[in-house]
Each structure stands twice: as C-alpha cells, then as structure tokens.
Design a protein around this motif. Structure first.
Motif, short mmCIF file in Angstrom:
data_model
loop_
_atom_site.label_atom_id
_atom_site.label_comp_id
_atom_site.label_asym_id
_atom_site.label_seq_id
_atom_site.Cartn_x
_atom_site.Cartn_y
_atom_site.Cartn_z
N ALA A 1 0.82 -1.21 0.00
CA ALA A 1 0.00 0.00 0.00
C ALA A 1 0.86 1.26 0.00
O ALA A 1 0.50 2.27 -0.61
N GLY A 2 2.01 1.22 0.66
CA GLY A 2 2.89 2.37 0.71
C GLY A 2 3.59 2.65 -0.61
O GLY A 2 4.14 3.73 -0.81
N GLY A 3 3.57 1.69 -1.50
CA GLY A 3 4.20 1.87 -2.80
C GLY A 3 3.21 2.19 -3.90
O GLY A 3 3.59 2.28 -5.07
N ALA A 4 1.93 2.37 -3.55
CA ALA A 4 0.88 2.63 -4.53
C ALA A 4 0.51 4.12 -4.53
O ALA A 4 0.75 4.82 -3.55
N PRO A 5 -0.08 4.61 -5.60
CA PRO A 5 -0.50 6.01 -5.63
C PRO A 5 -1.63 6.27 -4.63
O PRO A 5 -2.39 5.37 -4.30
N VAL A 6 -1.70 7.50 -4.17
CA VAL A 6 -2.79 7.92 -3.29
C VAL A 6 -4.04 8.20 -4.12
O VAL A 6 -5.14 7.85 -3.74
N SER A 7 -3.85 8.83 -5.26
CA SER A 7 -4.97 9.17 -6.14
C SER A 7 -4.60 8.83 -7.57
O SER A 7 -4.32 7.68 -7.87
N THR A 8 -4.55 9.82 -8.46
CA THR A 8 -4.19 9.60 -9.86
C THR A 8 -2.93 10.36 -10.21
O THR A 8 -2.81 11.55 -9.91
N VAL A 9 -2.02 9.69 -10.89
CA VAL A 9 -0.82 10.33 -11.45
C VAL A 9 -0.87 10.13 -12.96
O VAL A 9 -0.99 9.01 -13.44
N MET A 10 -0.81 11.25 -13.68
CA MET A 10 -0.77 11.21 -15.14
C MET A 10 0.69 11.29 -15.59
O MET A 10 1.35 12.30 -15.39
N ASP A 11 1.19 10.21 -16.16
CA ASP A 11 2.55 10.17 -16.67
C ASP A 11 2.56 10.85 -18.04
O ASP A 11 2.16 10.25 -19.05
N GLU A 12 2.99 12.12 -18.09
CA GLU A 12 2.90 12.92 -19.30
C GLU A 12 3.72 12.33 -20.44
O GLU A 12 3.33 12.42 -21.61
N THR A 13 4.82 11.70 -20.14
CA THR A 13 5.68 11.16 -21.20
C THR A 13 4.98 10.08 -22.00
O THR A 13 5.08 10.05 -23.23
N TYR A 14 4.27 9.19 -21.33
CA TYR A 14 3.62 8.07 -22.01
C TYR A 14 2.11 8.21 -22.08
O TYR A 14 1.43 7.31 -22.59
N LYS A 15 1.57 9.35 -21.58
CA LYS A 15 0.13 9.59 -21.58
C LYS A 15 -0.62 8.44 -20.91
O LYS A 15 -1.63 7.94 -21.41
N VAL A 16 -0.12 8.05 -19.76
CA VAL A 16 -0.69 6.93 -18.99
C VAL A 16 -1.17 7.46 -17.64
O VAL A 16 -0.45 8.22 -16.97
N ALA A 17 -2.38 7.07 -17.25
CA ALA A 17 -2.92 7.43 -15.94
C ALA A 17 -2.78 6.25 -14.99
O ALA A 17 -3.14 5.12 -15.34
N ILE A 18 -2.24 6.51 -13.80
CA ILE A 18 -2.05 5.47 -12.79
C ILE A 18 -2.90 5.85 -11.58
O ILE A 18 -2.64 6.86 -10.93
N THR A 19 -3.93 5.07 -11.31
CA THR A 19 -4.96 5.44 -10.35
C THR A 19 -5.15 4.37 -9.29
O THR A 19 -5.16 3.17 -9.61
N ARG A 20 -5.34 4.78 -8.06
CA ARG A 20 -5.66 3.83 -6.99
C ARG A 20 -7.18 3.64 -6.96
O ARG A 20 -7.94 4.59 -6.78
N LEU A 21 -7.63 2.41 -7.14
CA LEU A 21 -9.04 2.07 -7.07
C LEU A 21 -9.21 0.91 -6.10
O LEU A 21 -8.85 -0.24 -6.41
N GLY A 22 -9.71 1.21 -4.90
CA GLY A 22 -9.89 0.15 -3.92
C GLY A 22 -8.57 -0.51 -3.59
O GLY A 22 -7.60 0.13 -3.21
N ASP A 23 -8.52 -1.83 -3.77
CA ASP A 23 -7.30 -2.59 -3.46
C ASP A 23 -6.49 -2.90 -4.71
O ASP A 23 -5.71 -3.86 -4.74
N SER A 24 -6.67 -2.09 -5.76
CA SER A 24 -5.91 -2.31 -6.99
C SER A 24 -5.41 -0.98 -7.55
O SER A 24 -5.86 0.10 -7.16
#
Length: 417
Positions: free
Chosen positions: A285-308
């Motif tokens: 859990a400490g290595g996961a995002p808190v909310s959403t991070v948009m990786d501008e270089t690759y146009k990828v969104a990394i989002t915390r949803l529940g336990d995934s």
C-alpha cells in the motif's frame, strides 16, 4: 413522455437516471447483459475536469511523429481502407492550431466542471459509493522541457477559475509519497486538487440499480438494428426483439453511434480510439499512488481504485478492432514500474481494452439530432466518466423543456456542419 435510450454505459445510465428523476418513462436498450460492460468497464478511473483538453493542439502533428517512433509511444495508428478513419484524422489535424485549441478547450472545461458538481450533488443525495476518492490529479513531468511547456494550459485553467498547483519534485512526492521510491526521473508536476477518482463500472451499475427503482426499464441482451424515421421524425427503433417506440430517442452508443446514424443520413465525426488498461492488485500500500498520477511522457494514468492500481492509457487508431496487443501492455507496465515499482506486480494484472468515442475537435456531441425526436449524447472520448453526470443532467433538462444550467449550444452537432 416515454424516452428510449440506446446504450447502457455511463453516459446512457446517467441520462436515464436524470430523466427518471424528472418524471419521464424511460427504457434503456443494450446488447450487453448488464450496464457498464464496454468502454465504462475498466477505464482509467479519472474524474478530471481540470485535465479536460482536446487531443488536437499546436505541436501535436510533430509530437505524433515522435510518438509513433517511440518504443513505448502513446500513439499507434494501424492504417485501414476506411474513409471514416482518414476523414477523422484530417479533421483532427485541422484542429491542431492554437486558436482552435483554445476554442475547443473552452467548450470542454465548462461541461466537465458542471459534471463534477452534478456528481457531487448526486453523491450527497444518494450516498452512492464506487471506490471514490477526492484527492486530486497530479500531471507528472519527467523532463524540465515538459514542465516548461504548461503555460497555455495554465492560462485556460485561470480563465475558468480551476484551482491548480505547480510542484517541483519534492512537491510531487509530498502529495504522492510513493513517488519517493520512483525509478524514473521527476522534474515536477501540475496538480489539480479538485479532481476525483472512482470505479466507473461500479458507479454505472449502482446508478442503474437506482434508476430501476425510479421506474427505468433496462432491456439487456437486445441488439439495436436500425433507427426508423418517417416524415423527418423518428418513429421507432428496430431491435433483435422487435420494434420499440417512444416519444423521444437518445443515442448514447459511444463509438457505435455513427454506425447507427448513417442510415438516417446523419454523419457525425465520432471515431473509435482504442485505449488499454491494466488492473494490478496492490501488494504494498505504501508503494501505490494515493490518487491519480498522469505520466505525461507516455500519456498513462495510474490510479488507486480500492485494493488495486488501474493503469490506463495509450491511443490506438485501428477502427473497431478489439485485439489485446501485448506491446500496449508493455507500455502500461513500463510506466507503472518506473513510477510505482513497489505498488504491485504488473504480471498479476488483468489486461483490458475499450473503444473511446472521439470527436476530432475534442468536445462531445450533446443535443438534438437533425431528425426530430432524436437526441445525441456521445463523442466524449477519454472523458466520458468525467463528463457523464453533467451530460446526462443537461440533456434531461433539455428533453424536459427546462432551461439547462449549462449552455449546450457549443456542443451541438451543428458545429460540424
């Protein structure tokens, strides 16, 4: 008034809910066996009004060439003998000017902001839960050049009073602590603290259940064959279960909307742009995002949803092809591993793709069609989840003869005339 809605994704379901709240008799028709099983199923999970920008903008043609040559580039074009593909690409290129970008973004931000407000009101009224978090979005820049290029976006954010924060590397790590363990370079970020996250499929299915309790009839497992019109007005919808009639009809079929409208002589420039996602179980859990991070270089969104962790992005122009391509999975894994290497094992993630209904200029198409009794709510692209509640509420107001709280005229199909 009886109203038939074609499509039970997040756009169709929100429209049905608000129409039912307004006292209408509503029927939703979908080929799937329950709501939210296509593009709404496993999207990136962002509700990002401040990030509502058209893909077409100054400098995009040159960037597109670079992206096409990158190993993990965010753009893939698979040429097809499809005139609609080439028309759409040419129209998008025509919108890649500073003037058109400003106009199009100015059309997108108001409906996105309004939609967020409608979602908050809906949440307060119903208590609906969908793995939602209200902790903002961080657009993360790996290079100083990217960070230095945000001036025009900030001007638009200021114009519409959207709250924002420009952060250095330490600032990014303060709002997303797991980034302190990132293996990728971080130059800084643009944070939009009012943005939210949530599981679109859960939201869509829970709201569909609420709509049913308001009297909405969901007809699942039924294919829509044709919209029937006579004398310049729609008279019914032909389905695999027979003819369905109503007083008004709403097309909310996402990427499939233009295919259904062609028989009426209505051509809308909506084209499918395939996006992929990876849903990775959180192992640390400490290595996961808190909310959403948009990786501008690759146009990828990394989002915390529940336990995934939901990793979503890439743009593949390939028509209606739903092939899951491992090269696209590798891009999602590469972005996740660079920024959140300890959050979860990408190999354990479930891989998915969906077709985003994109307009060449960016804004959706909401409002009356050129045929009487027919209305459109489609073309939201990557922002269907962001714009859903506002789009549904505004269209329900229009059909109810009420003055909408937002001007829909800039989103009319007539802008393509």
């Amino acid at each position: 008034m009886k109203i038939v809605i074609l499509g039970s994704g997040v756009i169709g379901v929100t429209t049905a809910y608000f129409l039912a709240k307004a006292g209408h008799e509503v029927e939703v028709v979908d080929r799937q066996l329950e709501a939210g099983l296509e593009t709404s199923f496993a999207n990136a999970g962002q509700i990002s009004p401040g990030y509502s920008s058209p893909w077409a903008g100054p400098g995009i043609p040159l960037k597109a060439v670079k992206w096409l040559l990158m190993k993990h580039g965010p753009l893939v074009i698979r040429p097809k003998a499809d005139p609609a593909m080439w028309r759409w690409l040419l129209q998008m290129l025509r919108n890649c000017t500073a003037a058109r970008y400003a106009i199009n973004k100015a059309r997108m931000v108001p409906i996105a902001e309004y939609s967020r407000d409608c979602l908050r009101a809906l949440r307060a009224e119903t208590g609906i839960e969908y793995e939602n978090r209200s902790l903002g979005t961080l657009q993360l820049f790996r290079t100083q050049q990217q960070l230095d290029g945000i001036g025009k976006d900030i001007e638009v954010l200021k114009q519409f009073g959207v709250e924002y924060q420009v952060l250095d590397r330490a600032g990014c790590q303060s709002v997303e602590p797991a980034l302190s363990r990132a293996q990728a370079p971080i130059a800084g970020g643009l944070r939009l603290p009012q943005d939210e996250t949530g599981n679109c499929r859960i939201f869509t299915q829970k709201l569909a259940a609420m709509a049913e309790r308001l009297g909405v009839n969901f007809t699942y497992g039924v294919a829509v064959k044709e919209i029937v019109a006579e004398g310049g007005a729609v008279t019914g919808v032909r389905t695999s279960a027979g003819l369905i009639t109503a007083d008004a009809y709403v097309v909310a079929l996402g990427s499939y909307s233009p295919l259904l409208l062609r028989s009426l002589g209505i051509r809308i420039p909506v084209y499918p742009v395939k996006g992929y996602s990876l849903s990775v179980p959180i192992s640390d859990a400490g290595g996961a995002p808190v909310s959403t991070v948009m990786d501008e270089t690759y146009k990828v969104a990394i989002t915390r949803l529940g336990d995934s962790i939901r990793v979503g992005g890439t743009a593949e122009v390939a028509g209606y092809d739903l092939t899951l391509r491992q090269s696209r999975r590798a891009t999602l894994e590469h972005s996740l591993s660079g920024l959140f290497p300890f959050g979860g094992d990408p190999a354990a993630g479930s891989f998915w793709c969906g077709l985003r209904p994109m307009t060449p200029d960016g804004p959706p198409i909401i409002g009356p069609a050129p045929v009487r009794k027919l209305y459109l709510n489609t073309g939201h692209g990557t922002l269907g989840w962001t714009m859903a509640c506002g789009s549904g509420r505004a269209l329900a107001d229009l059909l109810s003869g009420r003055k909408s709280e937002i001007d829909l005229s800039p989103l009319s199909v007539t802008r393509f005339a």
